[in-house]
Structures are given as C-alpha cells and as structure tokens.
Design an enzyme around this catalytic site. Structure first.
Site, PDB file in Angstrom:
ATOM      1  N   GLY A 153       0.871  -1.184   0.000  1.00 31.87           N
ATOM      2  CA  GLY A 153       0.000   0.000   0.000  1.00 31.87           C
ATOM      3  C   GLY A 153       0.901   1.225   0.000  1.00 31.87           C
ATOM      4  N   ARG A 154       0.347   2.353   0.496  1.00 26.18           N
ATOM      5  CA  ARG A 154       1.121   3.600   0.521  1.00 26.18           C
ATOM      6  C   ARG A 154       2.463   3.440   1.231  1.00 26.18           C
ATOM      7  NH1 ARG A 154      -3.964   6.237   1.129  1.00 26.18           N
ATOM      8  NH2 ARG A 154      -3.987   5.151   3.110  1.00 26.18           N
ATOM      9  N   THR A 233       6.158  -2.378  11.446  1.00 25.06           N
ATOM     10  CA  THR A 233       5.694  -1.037  11.838  1.00 25.06           C
ATOM     11  C   THR A 233       4.192  -0.924  11.595  1.00 25.06           C
ATOM     12  OG1 THR A 233       6.272  -0.260   9.622  1.00 25.06           O
ATOM     13  CG2 THR A 233       7.860   0.212  11.363  1.00 25.06           C
ATOM     14  N   SER A 234       3.511  -2.074  11.388  1.00 23.52           N
ATOM     15  CA  SER A 234       2.080  -2.003  11.056  1.00 23.52           C
ATOM     16  C   SER A 234       1.222  -2.123  12.317  1.00 23.52           C
ATOM     17  CB  SER A 234       1.727  -3.050  10.004  1.00 23.52           C
ATOM     18  OG  SER A 234       1.976  -4.363  10.463  1.00 23.52           O
ATOM     19  N   ARG A 235       0.816  -3.334  12.673  1.00 17.37           N
ATOM     20  CA  ARG A 235       0.089  -3.575  13.913  1.00 17.37           C
ATOM     21  C   ARG A 235       0.639  -4.850  14.546  1.00 17.37           C
ATOM     22  NH1 ARG A 235      -1.018   0.996  13.838  1.00 17.37           N
ATOM     23  NH2 ARG A 235      -3.065   1.996  13.793  1.00 17.37           N
ATOM     24  N   GLU A 264      -0.356  -4.022  23.183  1.00 14.80           N
ATOM     25  CA  GLU A 264       0.192  -2.729  23.633  1.00 14.80           C
ATOM     26  C   GLU A 264      -0.613  -2.160  24.792  1.00 14.80           C
ATOM     27  OE1 GLU A 264       0.775   0.032  20.418  1.00 14.80           O
ATOM     28  OE2 GLU A 264       1.692  -1.515  19.192  1.00 14.80           O
ATOM     29  N   HIS A 282       5.963   2.205  19.582  1.00 16.41           N
ATOM     30  CA  HIS A 282       4.944   2.617  18.597  1.00 16.41           C
ATOM     31  C   HIS A 282       5.110   4.099  18.246  1.00 16.41           C
ATOM     32  CE1 HIS A 282       0.662   1.630  16.930  1.00 16.41           C
ATOM     33  NE2 HIS A 282       1.336   2.442  16.125  1.00 16.41           N
TER      34      HIS A 282
HETATM   35  C1  DGY Z   1      -1.179   4.949  12.671  1.00 18.54           C
HETATM   36  O1  DGY Z   1      -1.464   6.127  12.408  1.00 18.54           O
HETATM   37  O2  DGY Z   1      -1.950   4.025  12.473  1.00 18.54           O
HETATM   38  C2  DGY Z   1       0.166   4.714  13.247  1.00 18.54           C
HETATM   39  O3  DGY Z   1       0.270   3.445  13.801  1.00 18.54           O
HETATM   40  C3  DGY Z   1       0.505   5.813  14.222  1.00 18.54           C
HETATM   41  O4  DGY Z   1       1.859   5.833  14.476  1.00 18.54           O
END
Ligand code: DGY
Length: 321
Positions: A153-154, A233-235, A264, A282
C-alpha cells in the site's frame, strides 16, 4: 457544536477546531479509560480519538448526538466502523501524511537490527570498547540483498522505493499488482511462502484484519532464512509474538525490529531480554512534521464531518450514498 478530544494533539489541529466549535480536551497526559471516554463524550457532536482508544459499540451508542469520529491515525482497527456506519456517523483517518515517517522508521529498525546499532551503543557506553576487533558485532550486509514487502500500500511502496540506493531485489505480496514497484524497481509479486523463503529482509505493511491476525507465526518464521531480519511497523497482532520469541531465541532468524506489539502497551517479557530485537514504543509516525500534519488533517476531517458533509478522509463513505 461540541467536540471531545481524547488526548492533547499538536496545537495547529486544536486551533482549527476551536475557531468553529467548543472543544474539551483530555486534561491528563495519559490514555483515558473507556469510562472516561464515555464521560467526556456526553453531549458532544464530535469525537477526536487516538489509536489507543477502543471505540466500540458501547462507546459509540453512549452518545445519541454523535455525528463524527475523527481518528488521529491511519490505522482504525480500534474503531467499530460497522457500528458507526449503522448509526450514520462518519469515521475518518489520517492517511498519507505519515507515510514517509513510518517508512523511515522501518528503515531505522532494519539498519539497527542488521548492524547491532543499539547493542554497539550500549557496549561503547559501558566502557567495553577496548579497540578495533575483527570479529566484533558482525552484522548482515544490506546492499544487493532481497527485500520482501508484505503489503504494497502507501507505506509499503514508499518503504520499498527508499531502497533505491541499495540496489536490492524487491519481492512483494499484495492483492493487486503494484505498477510503481514493478516499473521503478523491477519488483516481483510473489506468494507469501516464496517471499518468506527468498527474502533477506521482510517488512510488514498491512492493516490488522481477521485475515492478517498472526499472519506471521511459527510456520512462517521457520520458512525464513537464518540470516533474515523481520520488521514490523504495522500492527502488533499480525505477528504471533510468542512464536517470534522462539525464532529469535533459537536462531531461526537473525533479528527483528518492532515498533508495534500484540498487546500494547504490554511487551512480551522474553522480548525484553533479547539482544537481537530492536524495540520502539509505537513511534513510527513521531516526527514533528507528521504529527502536525496529522493534527491538521484530523481537525479538517472533523470540521467537514460536522457540517454533514463527507470528510476528505472518510473510511465509511457509504453513509453518504
Ligand atoms: C497509525 O497512524 O496508524 C500509526 O500506527 C501511528 O503511528
């Protein structure tokens, strides 16, 4: 109209809201409890919330005046969008403005995990550096290696494009073909198994859905190269954290870089003990530029939504049909 803001966000966003409406901002420097969110929401037309707030059916149905939920985040898995849609409430997010910052964090984690940056820093500060050592902190080279992108994606695409200086081979997994990646980097769309087996570095850029929960578990980690580095870096819940601990402890993979966690703010205790994982709180979108733009975007979404119009970044546009 009246708006409840669940946590202080950068001032430029609050200024925009205050110009047109009455706002109440969480006075504490902490995440509010669900009870506190419902309390704050009483009599409000708009809710500006964070990814740390669970905006479920109970919260959404607690205030009949609620017209607009503007989330200060791109991911919105914390909001029951279906329930909001049922009640004709618009929901918006903040896409685009944190793309570079998140991709930059993914690269920071990749560099740190690959070249022992945090370990090296601790080593040097603790006075253990006694001179150049041919075998000290040997990492993995990056140039010319294979980069696997899960989710083009982006953010995934932006992350891949930043590899240009490293002359890498790009593999990706996505539902659709990414022409930018294919034309600019010669990237190849492959199956998840192929990507896991062939990549030297794997970065996750997918939303959290029931289909992506624990997408990376024991079986997937065992498919990866022993020299592989996994970045998320997603979820958090897209990785089975317990399986990751096993993989890192037993050398199934070389290392990992995480910005997000399964539960989290809890971080799996065993992860805290390992040197081959880099742990960030995060904070991928935490640049002054991104957070300011997110605040302005969240405010603009709110202002449009409260006029009864479709916010520019509406995630449930069906309510306007
Ligand atoms: C989001 O905007 O979903 C990011 O995880 C924030 O850092």
């Amino acid at each position: 109209m009246k708006i409840f803001v669940t946590r202080k966000i950068p001032e430029p966003g609050l200024i925009l809201l205050r110009k047109e409406h009455e706002i109440e901002v969480n006075p504490y420097d902490r995440v509010l409890t669900k009870k506190e969110i419902m309390q704050g929401l009483k009599g409000k037309d708009g809710l500006l919330c964070l990814l740390t707030d669970t905006i479920d059916e109970e919260v959404i149905s607690s205030e009949p005046k609620l017209k607009m939920i503007s989330s200060y985040a791109v991911g919105y898995n914390n909001i029951d969008v279906k329930e909001a849609t049922k009640r004709g409430i618009s929901v918006s997010n903040t896409p685009g403005v944190l793309t570079d910052a998140t991709a930059e964090m993914a690269w920071s984690l990749l560099f740190s995990a690959t070249r022992h940056i945090v370990e090296g820093d601790k080593f040097t500060r603790s006075g253990k550096f006694k001179g150049w050592d041919p075998m000290l902190l040997l990492g993995q080279g990056i140039t010319g290696k294979t980069l696997g992108i899960i989710g083009a994606g982006r953010i995934g695409t932006c992350f891949a494009l930043k590899s240009k200086g490293f002359n890498m081979k790009i593999l990706y997994v996505d539902g659709k073909t990414d022409d930018t990646l294919e034309n600019e980097l010669g990237a190849k769309k492959v199956t998840l198994d192929t990507l896991l087996k062939k990549s030297d570095f794997i970065s996750l850029h997918i939303p959290l859905l029931s289909s992506t929960h624990h997408l990376i578990g024991e079986q997937e980690l065992r498919m990866m190269k022993k020299t592989a580095v996994l970045i998320n870096t997603s979820r958090g819940p897209v990785i089975d954290e317990k399986a990751l601990v096993k993989a890192l402890k037993n050398g199934w993979i070389f290392g990992a870089g995480l910005d997000v966690y399964e539960n989290e703010p809890h971080v799996e205790k065993e992860l805290l003990k390992l040197n081959n994982v880099i742990l960030q709180p995060h904070s991928a979108s935490a640049t002054v530029e991104s957070r300011t733009k997110m605040a302005i975007m969240a405010a603009e979404n709110m202002l449009t939504g409260l006029k009864g119009e479709m916010p520019p970044n509406c995630v449930n546009p069906d309510i306007f049909n």
